[in-house]
Design a protein around this motif. Structure first.
Motif, mmCIF file in Angstrom:
data_model
loop_
_atom_site.group_PDB
_atom_site.id
_atom_site.type_symbol
_atom_site.label_atom_id
_atom_site.label_comp_id
_atom_site.label_asym_id
_atom_site.label_seq_id
_atom_site.Cartn_x
_atom_site.Cartn_y
_atom_site.Cartn_z
ATOM 1 N N ALA A 141 -9.386 -6.500 -28.028
ATOM 2 C CA ALA A 141 -8.116 -5.805 -27.775
ATOM 3 C C ALA A 141 -7.235 -5.834 -29.024
ATOM 4 O O ALA A 141 -6.654 -4.822 -29.421
ATOM 5 N N TRP A 142 -7.148 -7.015 -29.667
ATOM 6 C CA TRP A 142 -6.331 -7.135 -30.872
ATOM 7 C C TRP A 142 -6.894 -6.298 -32.011
ATOM 8 O O TRP A 142 -6.148 -5.709 -32.794
ATOM 9 N N SER A 143 -8.219 -6.259 -32.077
ATOM 10 C CA SER A 143 -8.848 -5.459 -33.126
ATOM 11 C C SER A 143 -8.500 -3.981 -32.939
ATOM 12 O O SER A 143 -8.142 -3.284 -33.892
ATOM 13 N N ALA A 144 -8.556 -3.501 -31.686
ATOM 14 C CA ALA A 144 -8.206 -2.096 -31.404
ATOM 15 C C ALA A 144 -6.739 -1.846 -31.752
ATOM 16 O O ALA A 144 -6.401 -0.830 -32.371
ATOM 17 N N PHE A 145 -5.877 -2.791 -31.395
ATOM 18 C CA PHE A 145 -4.448 -2.634 -31.681
ATOM 19 C C PHE A 145 -4.210 -2.600 -33.196
ATOM 20 O O PHE A 145 -3.433 -1.783 -33.703
ATOM 21 N N GLY A 146 -4.908 -3.495 -33.904
ATOM 22 C CA GLY A 146 -4.786 -3.544 -35.369
ATOM 23 C C GLY A 146 -5.212 -2.240 -36.021
ATOM 24 O O GLY A 146 -4.700 -1.860 -37.070
ATOM 25 N N LYS A 147 -6.159 -1.554 -35.388
ATOM 26 C CA LYS A 147 -6.634 -0.275 -35.945
ATOM 27 C C LYS A 147 -5.768 0.889 -35.478
ATOM 28 O O LYS A 147 -6.064 2.052 -35.753
ATOM 29 N N GLY A 148 -4.730 0.586 -34.720
ATOM 30 C CA GLY A 148 -3.801 1.641 -34.293
ATOM 31 C C GLY A 148 -4.202 2.336 -33.012
ATOM 32 O O GLY A 148 -3.678 3.396 -32.683
ATOM 33 N N ASP A 149 -5.153 1.740 -32.264
ATOM 34 C CA ASP A 149 -5.577 2.366 -31.006
ATOM 35 C C ASP A 149 -4.987 1.577 -29.823
ATOM 36 O O ASP A 149 -5.646 0.718 -29.228
ATOM 37 N N LEU A 150 -3.743 1.893 -29.498
ATOM 38 C CA LEU A 150 -3.039 1.167 -28.441
ATOM 39 C C LEU A 150 -3.712 1.358 -27.086
ATOM 40 O O LEU A 150 -3.865 0.406 -26.311
ATOM 41 N N ALA A 151 -4.121 2.606 -26.801
ATOM 42 C CA ALA A 151 -4.721 2.892 -25.493
ATOM 43 C C ALA A 151 -5.969 2.037 -25.265
ATOM 44 O O ALA A 151 -6.160 1.467 -24.186
ATOM 45 N N ALA A 152 -6.816 1.929 -26.307
ATOM 46 C CA ALA A 152 -8.034 1.112 -26.185
ATOM 47 C C ALA A 152 -7.668 -0.363 -26.017
ATOM 48 O O ALA A 152 -8.309 -1.089 -25.243
ATOM 49 N N ALA A 153 -6.631 -0.806 -26.728
ATOM 50 C CA ALA A 153 -6.194 -2.209 -26.626
ATOM 51 C C ALA A 153 -5.713 -2.501 -25.207
ATOM 52 O O ALA A 153 -6.059 -3.534 -24.625
ATOM 53 N N ILE A 154 -4.937 -1.582 -24.659
ATOM 54 C CA ILE A 154 -4.424 -1.768 -23.290
ATOM 55 C C ILE A 154 -5.574 -1.745 -22.278
ATOM 56 O O ILE A 154 -5.631 -2.573 -21.354
ATOM 57 N N ALA A 155 -6.500 -0.808 -22.480
ATOM 58 C CA ALA A 155 -7.643 -0.702 -21.559
ATOM 59 C C ALA A 155 -8.444 -2.002 -21.552
ATOM 60 O O ALA A 155 -8.886 -2.481 -20.488
ATOM 61 N N GLU A 156 -8.588 -2.580 -22.727
ATOM 62 C CA GLU A 156 -9.332 -3.840 -22.854
ATOM 63 C C GLU A 156 -8.609 -4.961 -22.088
ATOM 64 O O GLU A 156 -9.236 -5.744 -21.380
ATOM 65 N N CYS A 157 -7.286 -5.001 -22.211
ATOM 66 C CA CYS A 157 -6.493 -6.019 -21.506
ATOM 67 C C CYS A 157 -6.600 -5.816 -19.987
ATOM 68 O O CYS A 157 -6.751 -6.791 -19.232
ATOM 69 N N ASP A 158 -6.494 -4.567 -19.547
ATOM 70 C CA ASP A 158 -6.570 -4.265 -18.109
ATOM 71 C C ASP A 158 -7.915 -4.692 -17.532
ATOM 72 O O ASP A 158 -8.003 -5.155 -16.392
ATOM 73 N N LYS A 159 -8.970 -4.523 -18.339
ATOM 74 C CA LYS A 159 -10.312 -4.883 -17.888
ATOM 75 C C LYS A 159 -10.394 -6.398 -17.620
ATOM 76 O O LYS A 159 -10.994 -6.847 -16.661
ATOM 77 N N LEU A 160 -9.738 -7.174 -18.490
ATOM 78 C CA LEU A 160 -9.816 -8.637 -18.375
ATOM 79 C C LEU A 160 -8.939 -9.180 -17.244
ATOM 80 O O LEU A 160 -9.284 -10.154 -16.590
ATOM 81 N N ALA A 161 -7.795 -8.548 -17.052
ATOM 82 C CA ALA A 161 -6.855 -8.910 -15.974
ATOM 83 C C ALA A 161 -6.592 -10.412 -15.847
ATOM 84 O O ALA A 161 -6.638 -10.973 -14.756
ATOM 85 N N SER A 162 -6.329 -11.072 -16.983
ATOM 86 C CA SER A 162 -5.963 -12.497 -16.951
ATOM 87 C C SER A 162 -4.514 -12.642 -17.407
ATOM 88 O O SER A 162 -3.906 -11.669 -17.870
ATOM 89 N N ASP A 163 -3.961 -13.860 -17.302
ATOM 90 C CA ASP A 163 -2.593 -14.086 -17.784
ATOM 91 C C ASP A 163 -2.505 -13.803 -19.285
ATOM 92 O O ASP A 163 -1.540 -13.199 -19.765
ATOM 93 N N ALA A 164 -3.524 -14.260 -20.007
ATOM 94 C CA ALA A 164 -3.524 -14.063 -21.465
ATOM 95 C C ALA A 164 -3.604 -12.579 -21.816
ATOM 96 O O ALA A 164 -2.937 -12.114 -22.744
ATOM 97 N N SER A 165 -4.404 -11.838 -21.064
ATOM 98 C CA SER A 165 -4.542 -10.410 -21.380
ATOM 99 C C SER A 165 -3.255 -9.659 -21.024
ATOM 100 O O SER A 165 -2.865 -8.711 -21.707
ATOM 101 N N LYS A 166 -2.571 -10.133 -19.959
ATOM 102 C CA LYS A 166 -1.304 -9.499 -19.593
ATOM 103 C C LYS A 166 -0.266 -9.744 -20.699
ATOM 104 O O LYS A 166 0.492 -8.849 -21.086
ATOM 105 N N ALA A 167 -0.255 -10.994 -21.220
ATOM 106 C CA ALA A 167 0.693 -11.327 -22.300
ATOM 107 C C ALA A 167 0.400 -10.486 -23.551
ATOM 108 O O ALA A 167 1.319 -9.999 -24.210
ATOM 109 N N ALA A 168 -0.887 -10.314 -23.837
ATOM 110 C CA ALA A 168 -1.261 -9.512 -25.023
ATOM 111 C C ALA A 168 -0.829 -8.062 -24.829
ATOM 112 O O ALA A 168 -0.258 -7.443 -25.733
#
Lengths: 256, 65
Positions: A109-136
């Motif tokens: 997720a962070w790698s996608a965000f670093g490359k400027g792909d917010l949608a992919a970063a968010i999708a990755e976080c949603d897939k994980l659905a943990s407290d850490a992914s929500k914070a990210a």
């Protein structure tokens, strides 16, 4: 030339240099001085406000804040040796990676965000659905929202070209992230409005003028005359005022 | 006579604390937080130092004289 000017020129947008004048010199005087010393035209910012206290051991003093905002180095720049550049280089490297301590499953997720792909970063976080992914996810959204707000303020300050560039990056980044994409679309609509066309032209003219004169003798009569003429041409814009200011700064006697 | 003096000291303490809070405030666990009272020159819309989170910052304290 202060080492910090060179750092800003060398690293560009990867680093932000902030000059803080600490001797209560009036703004006009220190700005004119910086032009005269050929320190302008490189992306560094200038202020008299101290975001942190100095050590009190005299000027000049340099502080380096890391990508998390913590103070990594502070003291006389001459005492740092290679440490200054090494610290900055290490922070730039870190800025392209996930923050230290990031759980392995969030690195993508962070790698996608670093490359400027917010949608992919968010999708990755949603897939994980943990407290850490929500914070990210919250962090990604907060950082992107802050950029949208900054782009709006760029428009207000007449920095239309920089706003155009940031809006283009944000448009690419937020594609697929509906809420933020809508905000970016509003921003793009504002930037496309006819009333910003004159400001955009004036902004380009001021950037071009700055590039031409900053490293030569900025206040030579020919440059001042050119600025006077550009101030008239772009009258009524914020950048027209910048040309007027340049002309006024050229008249300041720095020996007083 | 002591009361007005104590009042003045208290007022100055409050003013001083407010000034400190608005100028340089190290965050508890997240680095330096600072909101500019006046936008720096060439700020490109920057209001808070926090907006540069993710980018290293070099602060050069200097004097013209």
């Amino acid at each position: 030339m202060p080492a910090s000017v060179k750092l800003q020129e060398q690293y560009g947008d990867d680093v932000q240099v902030l000059f803080v004048e600490c001797q209560n010199t009036p703004k006009d005087v220190y700005e004119a001085f910086a032009w005269k010393m050929k320190w302008m035209g490189n992306g560094a910012m200038w202020t008299t406000e101290r975001p942190l206290s100095t050590t009190g051991s005299g000027l000049p003093e340099t502080a380096v804040l890391g990508i998390d905002g913590s103070v990594l180095l502070q003291g006389h720049p001459g005492d740092f040796g290679k440490k200054l550049e090494e610290t900055i280089a290490a922070e730039i490297k870190k800025s392209k990676q996930a923050p230290a301590g990031t759980p392995k499953e969030l690195e993508k997720a962070w790698s996608a965000f670093g490359k400027g792909d917010l949608a992919a970063a968010i999708a990755e976080c949603d897939k994980l659905a943990s407290d850490a992914s929500k914070a990210a996810k919250d962090e990604f959204v907060a950082r992107t929202t802050a950029k949208i707000e900054r782009a709006k303020r760029m428009i207000e300050s007449g920095d239309v070209v920089a706003a155009d560039a940031l809006a283009a990056k944000l448009e690419k980044s937020t594609k697929g992230a509906v809420d933020l994409a809508t905000k970016v679309a509003e921003l793009k609509t504002k930037l496309a409005s006819p009333e910003l066309a004159a400001e955009r032209d004036a902004d380009k003219a001021f950037a071009s003028f700055t590039n031409d004169v900053a490293k030569k003798k900025p206040f030579e009569p020919g440059n001042v005359k050119r600025a006077e003429s550009l101030a008239k041409k772009h009258e009524g814009t914020k950048n027209g005022k910048r040309f007027e200011r340049f002309v006024a700064l050229a008249k300041i006697d720095l020996n007083k | 006579m002591k009361l007005p003096v104590l009042g003045l000291v208290a007022a100055l303490t409050v003013v001083g604390a407010t000034w400190l809070a608005s100028s340089a405030a190290p965050a508890a666990d997240s680095g330096i937080l600072y909101t500019f009272r006046e936008s720096p020159l060439h700020a490109l819309g920057l209001k808070n130092l926090d907006e540069l989170r993710g980018t290293p910052i070099v602060i050069d304290f200097w004097g013209k004289n």
